[in-house]
Design an enzyme around this catalytic site. Structure first.
Site, PDB file in Angstrom:
ATOM      1  N   SER A   1      76.645  34.983  47.569  1.00 59.27           N
ATOM      2  CA  SER A   1      75.524  34.303  46.938  1.00 59.27           C
ATOM      3  C   SER A   1      74.882  33.286  47.835  1.00 59.27           C
ATOM      4  O   SER A   1      74.806  33.437  49.035  1.00 59.27           O
ATOM      5  CB  SER A   1      76.093  33.650  45.675  1.00 59.27           C
TER       6      SER A   1
ATOM      7  N   THR B   1      70.246  32.045  44.230  1.00 55.82           N
ATOM      8  CA  THR B   1      69.918  30.641  43.982  1.00 55.82           C
ATOM      9  C   THR B   1      70.750  30.127  42.836  1.00 55.82           C
ATOM     10  O   THR B   1      70.851  30.792  41.800  1.00 55.82           O
ATOM     11  CB  THR B   1      68.434  30.468  43.583  1.00 55.82           C
TER      12      THR B   1
ATOM     13  N   THR C   1      69.820  27.526  47.726  1.00 53.87           N
ATOM     14  CA  THR C   1      69.482  28.944  47.853  1.00 53.87           C
ATOM     15  C   THR C   1      69.470  29.406  49.304  1.00 53.87           C
ATOM     16  O   THR C   1      69.346  28.591  50.232  1.00 53.87           O
ATOM     17  CB  THR C   1      68.067  29.196  47.271  1.00 53.87           C
TER      18      THR C   1
ATOM     19  N   ARG D   1      60.130  30.781  56.625  1.00 58.26           N
ATOM     20  CA  ARG D   1      59.633  30.640  55.246  1.00 58.26           C
ATOM     21  C   ARG D   1      60.569  29.730  54.439  1.00 58.26           C
ATOM     22  O   ARG D   1      61.778  29.857  54.466  1.00 58.26           O
ATOM     23  CB  ARG D   1      59.554  32.015  54.602  1.00 58.26           C
ATOM     24  N   VAL D   2      59.962  28.814  53.706  1.00 67.43           N
ATOM     25  CA  VAL D   2      60.701  27.957  52.783  1.00 67.43           C
ATOM     26  C   VAL D   2      60.059  28.118  51.414  1.00 67.43           C
ATOM     27  O   VAL D   2      58.831  28.095  51.303  1.00 67.43           O
ATOM     28  CB  VAL D   2      60.643  26.482  53.229  1.00 67.43           C
ATOM     29  N   GLY D   3      60.879  28.294  50.397  1.00 72.19           N
ATOM     30  CA  GLY D   3      60.350  28.475  49.048  1.00 72.19           C
ATOM     31  C   GLY D   3      60.347  27.184  48.251  1.00 72.19           C
ATOM     32  O   GLY D   3      60.290  26.072  48.800  1.00 72.19           O
TER      33      GLY D   3
ATOM     34  N   THR E   1      64.116  29.061  39.341  1.00 79.25           N
ATOM     35  CA  THR E   1      64.647  30.077  40.240  1.00 79.25           C
ATOM     36  C   THR E   1      63.777  31.323  40.126  1.00 79.25           C
ATOM     37  O   THR E   1      63.047  31.480  39.159  1.00 79.25           O
ATOM     38  CB  THR E   1      66.124  30.392  39.925  1.00 79.25           C
ATOM     39  N   GLY E   2      63.852  32.162  41.130  1.00 78.14           N
ATOM     40  CA  GLY E   2      63.012  33.355  41.154  1.00 78.14           C
ATOM     41  C   GLY E   2      62.052  33.294  42.325  1.00 78.14           C
ATOM     42  O   GLY E   2      62.338  32.646  43.345  1.00 78.14           O
TER      43      GLY E   2
HETATM   44  C1  SD4 Z   1      62.975  31.009  46.705  1.00 79.74           C
HETATM   45  N1  SD4 Z   1      63.284  30.395  44.420  1.00 79.74           N
HETATM   46  O1  SD4 Z   1      63.341  30.777  47.858  1.00 79.74           O
HETATM   47  C2  SD4 Z   1      63.976  30.860  45.584  1.00 79.74           C
HETATM   48  C3  SD4 Z   1      64.701  32.141  45.420  1.00 79.74           C
HETATM   49  C4  SD4 Z   1      65.376  32.301  44.105  1.00 79.74           C
HETATM   50  O2  SD4 Z   1      66.411  33.600  42.628  1.00 79.74           O
HETATM   51  O3  SD4 Z   1      65.456  31.436  43.293  1.00 79.74           O
HETATM   52  N2  SD4 Z   1      65.866  33.453  43.804  1.00 79.74           N
HETATM   53  O4  SD4 Z   1      61.837  31.395  46.440  1.00 79.74           O
END
Ligand code: SD4
Length: 319
Positions: free
Chosen positions: A51, A179, A197, A207-209, A230-231
């Protein structure tokens, strides 16, 4: 004398790993922040959970980079992003908060800071057999290893890894999530949150989310509540998802109403791809909590004084 019942709320099927580490701290009167960081660290390091941290999917170059933040209030937050080689990103983010005047450290600077704080790099263990195999499979489709897929033209986002395994909900530790968000309330009634994450699989290097960005992946304000997302981070970042959820709770919405409103804002503002997924967890200072997701497949783990349960989202916008 404790006046509040402790609560831990974590994302995805491995949220139970986080809550199992967080709840003993909360039950014995420890702080919400200690509990949330312990929960996130447990998921980062758990070898059976492929994970966050160890086992996270690498970027297009085949290397893992980690993002994390911690928060207890607008003036108490810390973050690291594009962190290579150090698995315990949540703990390092906490050190940024505790030991520097800054909020966010990135890349080589974050790694150098981690080293200066005594953390040991462990690059060899970040990639597992499973994540190496997933990368090898991706490379067969992208033989050059170039993240051309990240360019806009013709880009279909890689299916969110949680959703790909959405049938594997709570019963088994799903090896593919990436995440964990942990929200906690301690016996003093204080709230804390952590979001950590490896980001989206095979992303363009660099890349940073949303996850490590205060107000996007996580926001906590003791006077209004805590929320974490999350996502697909690119969807969260356009609406300041966690900040929006907390501000809606401040205006009197319940945690569920706030979480659903964030998802509705995303649905209204973006053209969604069928594989797009976002989930929001939220908790208010009174200890009410909720989770909601755009699509089926999300689960949370909720622990209170006497029970722990893994459940699907309380509300799914597009069931
Ligand atoms: C992202 N939100 O880097 C994170 C990835 C994530 O479930 O949460 N995945 O965009």
């Amino acid at each position: 004398m404790p006046t509040h019942s402790p609560i831990a709320l974590s994302t995805w099927s491995f949220g139970h790993v986080a809550n199992a580490a967080a709840m003993p701290i909360l039950r014995s009167g420890g702080s919400a922040l200690d509990a949330a960081v312990a929960g996130a660290t447990a998921v980062e390091l758990d070898p059976t959970v492929d994970s966050v941290g160890v086992g996270g999917l690498p970027d297009a170059s085949g290397r893992v980079s980690l993002d994390a933040c911690v928060m207890t209030n607008p003036d108490r937050c810390g973050s690291v992003c594009f962190l290579r080689d150090y698995p315990t990103a949540a703990q390092i983010a906490r050190r940024v908060m505790d030991n520097t005047i800054h909020v966010m450290l990135a890349g080589d600077g974050a790694s150098a800071f981690a080293a200066s704080e005594g953390f040991t790099p462990d690059a060899n263990h970040l990639l597992t057999d499973q994540s190496r195999a997933a990368y090898a499979a991706w490379r067969t489709v992208h033989p050059t290893g170039q993240a051309r897929a990240g360019l806009k033209a013709g880009y279909v986002p890689p299916m969110n890894v949680e959703e790909r395994y959405k049938d594997a909900l709570s019963s088994s530790p799903d090896p593919s999530h990436d995440t964990v968000c942990v929200l906690t309330r301690d016996t003093q009634g204080q709230l804390a949150g952590v979001c950590t994450t490896s980001g989206l699989g095979f992303k363009i290097p660099g890349r940073v989310g949303d996850s490590p960005i205060i107000g996007h992946g996580l926001y906590v304000d003791q006077t209004a509540g805590a929320a974490s997302c999350t996502g697909n981070g690119e969807l969260v970042m356009g609406v300041c998802g966690s900040f929006l959820a907390v501000e809606l709770m401040r205006q009197g919405r319940s945690p569920l109403e706030a979480a659903v409103a964030v998802l509705q804002r995303i649905a209204d503002r973006y053209t969604l791809h069928p594989s797009h997924q976002v989930a929001v967890i939220a908790m208010n200072p009174q200890g009410q909590w909720a989770s909601a997701s755009l699509r089926p497949g999300f689960s949370h783990c909720i622990s209170t004084t006497d029970s722990t349960q893994t459940q699907p989202a309380l509300k799914v916008l597009f069931p």
